[in-house]
Design a protein around this motif. Structure first.
Motif, PDB file in Angstrom:
ATOM      1  N   GLY A 151      33.312  58.332 -53.070  1.00 37.35           N
ATOM      2  CA  GLY A 151      33.519  57.316 -51.770  1.00 37.35           C
ATOM      3  C   GLY A 151      33.269  58.527 -50.623  1.00 37.35           C
ATOM      4  O   GLY A 151      32.821  58.052 -49.677  1.00 37.35           O
ATOM      5  N   ILE A 152      33.654  59.678 -50.708  1.00 35.18           N
ATOM      6  CA  ILE A 152      33.607  60.408 -49.399  1.00 35.18           C
ATOM      7  C   ILE A 152      31.987  60.775 -48.911  1.00 35.18           C
ATOM      8  O   ILE A 152      31.432  60.538 -48.184  1.00 35.18           O
ATOM      9  CB  ILE A 152      34.586  61.936 -49.428  1.00 35.18           C
ATOM     10  N   GLN A 185      26.952  60.025 -46.398  1.00 39.50           N
ATOM     11  CA  GLN A 185      25.608  59.685 -46.319  1.00 39.50           C
ATOM     12  C   GLN A 185      25.326  58.418 -45.458  1.00 39.50           C
ATOM     13  O   GLN A 185      24.193  58.626 -44.867  1.00 39.50           O
ATOM     14  CB  GLN A 185      25.374  59.407 -47.833  1.00 39.50           C
ATOM     15  N   TYR A 186      26.053  57.403 -45.609  1.00 37.86           N
ATOM     16  CA  TYR A 186      25.956  56.220 -44.654  1.00 37.86           C
ATOM     17  C   TYR A 186      25.988  56.520 -43.226  1.00 37.86           C
ATOM     18  O   TYR A 186      25.029  56.093 -42.463  1.00 37.86           O
ATOM     19  CB  TYR A 186      27.010  55.314 -45.051  1.00 37.86           C
ATOM     20  N   ALA A 187      26.951  57.248 -42.785  1.00 31.85           N
ATOM     21  CA  ALA A 187      26.895  57.804 -41.676  1.00 31.85           C
ATOM     22  C   ALA A 187      25.907  58.422 -40.911  1.00 31.85           C
ATOM     23  O   ALA A 187      25.259  58.195 -39.903  1.00 31.85           O
ATOM     24  CB  ALA A 187      28.285  58.616 -41.154  1.00 31.85           C
ATOM     25  N   LEU A 188      25.335  59.448 -41.688  1.00 29.89           N
ATOM     26  CA  LEU A 188      24.105  60.350 -41.443  1.00 29.89           C
ATOM     27  C   LEU A 188      23.024  59.313 -41.220  1.00 29.89           C
ATOM     28  O   LEU A 188      22.207  59.558 -40.381  1.00 29.89           O
ATOM     29  CB  LEU A 188      23.949  61.294 -42.379  1.00 29.89           C
ATOM     30  N   GLN A 189      22.384  58.530 -42.408  1.00 31.10           N
ATOM     31  CA  GLN A 189      21.683  57.251 -42.312  1.00 31.10           C
ATOM     32  C   GLN A 189      21.474  56.714 -40.977  1.00 31.10           C
ATOM     33  O   GLN A 189      20.633  56.257 -40.383  1.00 31.10           O
ATOM     34  CB  GLN A 189      21.781  56.636 -43.504  1.00 31.10           C
ATOM     35  N   LYS A 190      22.750  56.369 -40.326  1.00 29.68           N
ATOM     36  CA  LYS A 190      22.651  55.479 -39.309  1.00 29.68           C
ATOM     37  C   LYS A 190      22.491  56.330 -38.186  1.00 29.68           C
ATOM     38  O   LYS A 190      22.079  55.765 -37.059  1.00 29.68           O
ATOM     39  CB  LYS A 190      24.226  54.871 -39.107  1.00 29.68           C
ATOM     40  N   MET A 191      22.733  57.563 -38.105  1.00 28.15           N
ATOM     41  CA  MET A 191      22.180  58.433 -37.143  1.00 28.15           C
ATOM     42  C   MET A 191      20.888  59.269 -37.206  1.00 28.15           C
ATOM     43  O   MET A 191      20.497  60.223 -36.809  1.00 28.15           O
ATOM     44  CB  MET A 191      23.259  59.477 -36.872  1.00 28.15           C
ATOM     45  N   ASN A 192      20.052  58.518 -38.170  1.00 28.50           N
ATOM     46  CA  ASN A 192      18.805  58.692 -38.314  1.00 28.50           C
ATOM     47  C   ASN A 192      18.475  60.176 -39.133  1.00 28.50           C
ATOM     48  O   ASN A 192      17.547  60.986 -38.854  1.00 28.50           O
ATOM     49  CB  ASN A 192      17.665  58.858 -37.108  1.00 28.50           C
ATOM     50  N   THR A 206      29.785  63.720 -33.036  1.00 34.33           N
ATOM     51  CA  THR A 206      30.734  63.908 -34.121  1.00 34.33           C
ATOM     52  C   THR A 206      32.004  62.600 -34.151  1.00 34.33           C
ATOM     53  O   THR A 206      31.936  62.041 -35.240  1.00 34.33           O
ATOM     54  CB  THR A 206      31.787  65.008 -34.063  1.00 34.33           C
ATOM     55  N   GLN A 207      32.221  62.014 -33.082  1.00 30.16           N
ATOM     56  CA  GLN A 207      33.202  60.670 -32.818  1.00 30.16           C
ATOM     57  C   GLN A 207      32.444  59.737 -33.307  1.00 30.16           C
ATOM     58  O   GLN A 207      32.898  58.777 -34.214  1.00 30.16           O
ATOM     59  CB  GLN A 207      33.466  60.391 -31.627  1.00 30.16           C
ATOM     60  N   LYS A 208      31.059  59.468 -32.909  1.00 30.19           N
ATOM     61  CA  LYS A 208      30.113  58.475 -33.600  1.00 30.19           C
ATOM     62  C   LYS A 208      30.115  58.322 -35.000  1.00 30.19           C
ATOM     63  O   LYS A 208      30.079  57.412 -35.786  1.00 30.19           O
ATOM     64  CB  LYS A 208      28.863  58.487 -32.822  1.00 30.19           C
ATOM     65  N   ALA A 209      29.874  59.609 -35.644  1.00 27.00           N
ATOM     66  CA  ALA A 209      29.703  59.690 -37.113  1.00 27.00           C
ATOM     67  C   ALA A 209      31.036  59.420 -37.806  1.00 27.00           C
ATOM     68  O   ALA A 209      30.695  58.748 -38.880  1.00 27.00           O
ATOM     69  CB  ALA A 209      29.206  61.229 -37.299  1.00 27.00           C
ATOM     70  N   ILE A 210      32.125  59.799 -37.289  1.00 28.49           N
ATOM     71  CA  ILE A 210      33.514  59.423 -37.914  1.00 28.49           C
ATOM     72  C   ILE A 210      33.610  57.952 -38.036  1.00 28.49           C
ATOM     73  O   ILE A 210      34.160  57.379 -38.964  1.00 28.49           O
ATOM     74  CB  ILE A 210      34.564  60.142 -37.096  1.00 28.49           C
ATOM     75  N   GLU A 211      33.307  57.388 -36.955  1.00 21.93           N
ATOM     76  CA  GLU A 211      33.333  55.726 -36.661  1.00 21.93           C
ATOM     77  C   GLU A 211      32.492  55.128 -37.760  1.00 21.93           C
ATOM     78  O   GLU A 211      32.993  54.108 -38.592  1.00 21.93           O
ATOM     79  CB  GLU A 211      33.208  55.556 -35.381  1.00 21.93           C
ATOM     80  N   LEU A 212      31.383  55.616 -38.007  1.00 22.83           N
ATOM     81  CA  LEU A 212      30.354  55.171 -38.918  1.00 22.83           C
ATOM     82  C   LEU A 212      30.767  55.395 -40.377  1.00 22.83           C
ATOM     83  O   LEU A 212      30.722  54.279 -41.341  1.00 22.83           O
ATOM     84  CB  LEU A 212      29.005  55.707 -38.562  1.00 22.83           C
ATOM     85  N   GLU A 214      33.580  52.842 -41.293  1.00 18.39           N
ATOM     86  CA  GLU A 214      33.096  51.639 -41.633  1.00 18.39           C
ATOM     87  C   GLU A 214      32.908  51.375 -43.258  1.00 18.39           C
ATOM     88  O   GLU A 214      33.411  50.411 -43.540  1.00 18.39           O
ATOM     89  CB  GLU A 214      31.808  51.462 -40.778  1.00 18.39           C
ATOM     90  N   ARG A 215      32.060  52.091 -43.653  1.00 15.75           N
ATOM     91  CA  ARG A 215      31.898  52.264 -44.938  1.00 15.75           C
ATOM     92  C   ARG A 215      33.265  52.641 -46.028  1.00 15.75           C
ATOM     93  O   ARG A 215      33.447  52.125 -46.867  1.00 15.75           O
ATOM     94  CB  ARG A 215      30.870  53.070 -45.375  1.00 15.75           C
ATOM     95  N   PHE A 216      33.754  53.664 -45.450  1.00 17.00           N
ATOM     96  CA  PHE A 216      34.939  54.229 -46.282  1.00 17.00           C
ATOM     97  C   PHE A 216      36.171  53.158 -46.335  1.00 17.00           C
ATOM     98  O   PHE A 216      36.807  52.864 -47.331  1.00 17.00           O
ATOM     99  CB  PHE A 216      35.797  55.424 -45.668  1.00 17.00           C
ATOM    100  N   LYS A 217      36.258  52.404 -45.161  1.00 18.95           N
ATOM    101  CA  LYS A 217      37.453  51.432 -45.250  1.00 18.95           C
ATOM    102  C   LYS A 217      37.166  50.189 -45.998  1.00 18.95           C
ATOM    103  O   LYS A 217      38.019  49.672 -47.081  1.00 18.95           O
ATOM    104  CB  LYS A 217      37.721  50.816 -43.862  1.00 18.95           C
TER     105      LYS A 217
END
Length: 221
Positions: free
Chosen positions: A21-22, A27-34, A66-72, A75-78
């Motif tokens: 899960g983590i 991985q999802y957050a990083l992908q969204k940030m290219n 960092t804040q943007k990555a945590i929000e992304l 999204e998936r974690f919740k």
């Protein structure tokens, strides 16, 4: 042997194995940030420390990214990440035994409290804990030192020798040392023996059964 009364448990890597899960949420957050990271094993370093520390340390993100990555990440974690998780074997029976022996059990995690509560309920182990303390969603109270101190302040009727912190990463042990309480490092999680031993825990164990021996043995003078 010391007789502990209040036992603090880290969550990720101590009560449960949250790897899928983590790492997939990171991985999802990083992908969204290219940023493409195909190997989730390389993201195990995110298990344990606060996210704002890890994104800054491992990807050199400034405060805004960092804040943007945590929000992304959230999204998936919740939606699914928090449930891609499994209890370590014998943890539920350990918690049941400790509760029956009148120990006070508390969760001390850097994960936001709201997520920790849902995970413990999902595993049906929330019933064993008197208090669940994590970080705030705005990123405050994220360090393990702050979290442990908050718990100590809630139990002012106890002396420091009544408490023990259990965790799998150096942050757990450092937090315990900073607040003056004993600690147990567990190597079945995500911290190595070297990482834990360098942090000077009171004990190091490699299994839940060894953990039980120390905790239940603490009743015997």
């Amino acid at each position: 042997m010391d007789k502990y009364k209040v036992i603090l448990f880290d969550l990720d890597g101590t009560l449960s194995d949250p790897k899928v899960g983590i790492t997939k949420s990171v991985q999802y957050a990083l992908q969204k940030m290219n940023i493409v990271e195909p190997d989730i094993d390389k993201l195990e370093c995110f298990i344990g420390p606060p996210l704002q520390v890890s994104f800054a340390e491992y990807y050199d993100f400034g405060e805004k990214n960092t804040q943007k990555a945590i929000e992304l990440y959230r999204e998936r974690f919740k939606e699914k990440g928090m449930f891609e998780n499994e209890l370590y074997s014998n943890i539920a029976s350990l918690l049941k035994s400790l509760k029956e022996q009148q120990f006070t059990l508390v969760v001390a995690t850097s994960k936001p409290t709201v997520f920790a509560e849902q995970i413990l309920k999902y595993f049906n182990i929330d019933q064993y804990f008197e208090l669940i303390v994590g970080s705030n969603l705005d990123g405050t109270r994220a360090s393990k030192t702050e979290i442990i101190q908050y718990i100590l302040d809630k139990y002012k009727e106890h002396t420091l020798s009544d408490f023990i912190m259990i965790g799998d990463r150096k942050h757990d042990i450092i937090g315990a040392n900073n607040t003056g309480i004993n600690s147990i490092g567990v190597t079945y999680g995500y911290g190595s023996f070297e990482e834990l031993s360098h942090s000077n825990p009171t004990h190091i164990v490699k299994s839940v059964s060894q953990l039980k021996d120390i905790l239940m043995g603490s009743q015997v003078k």
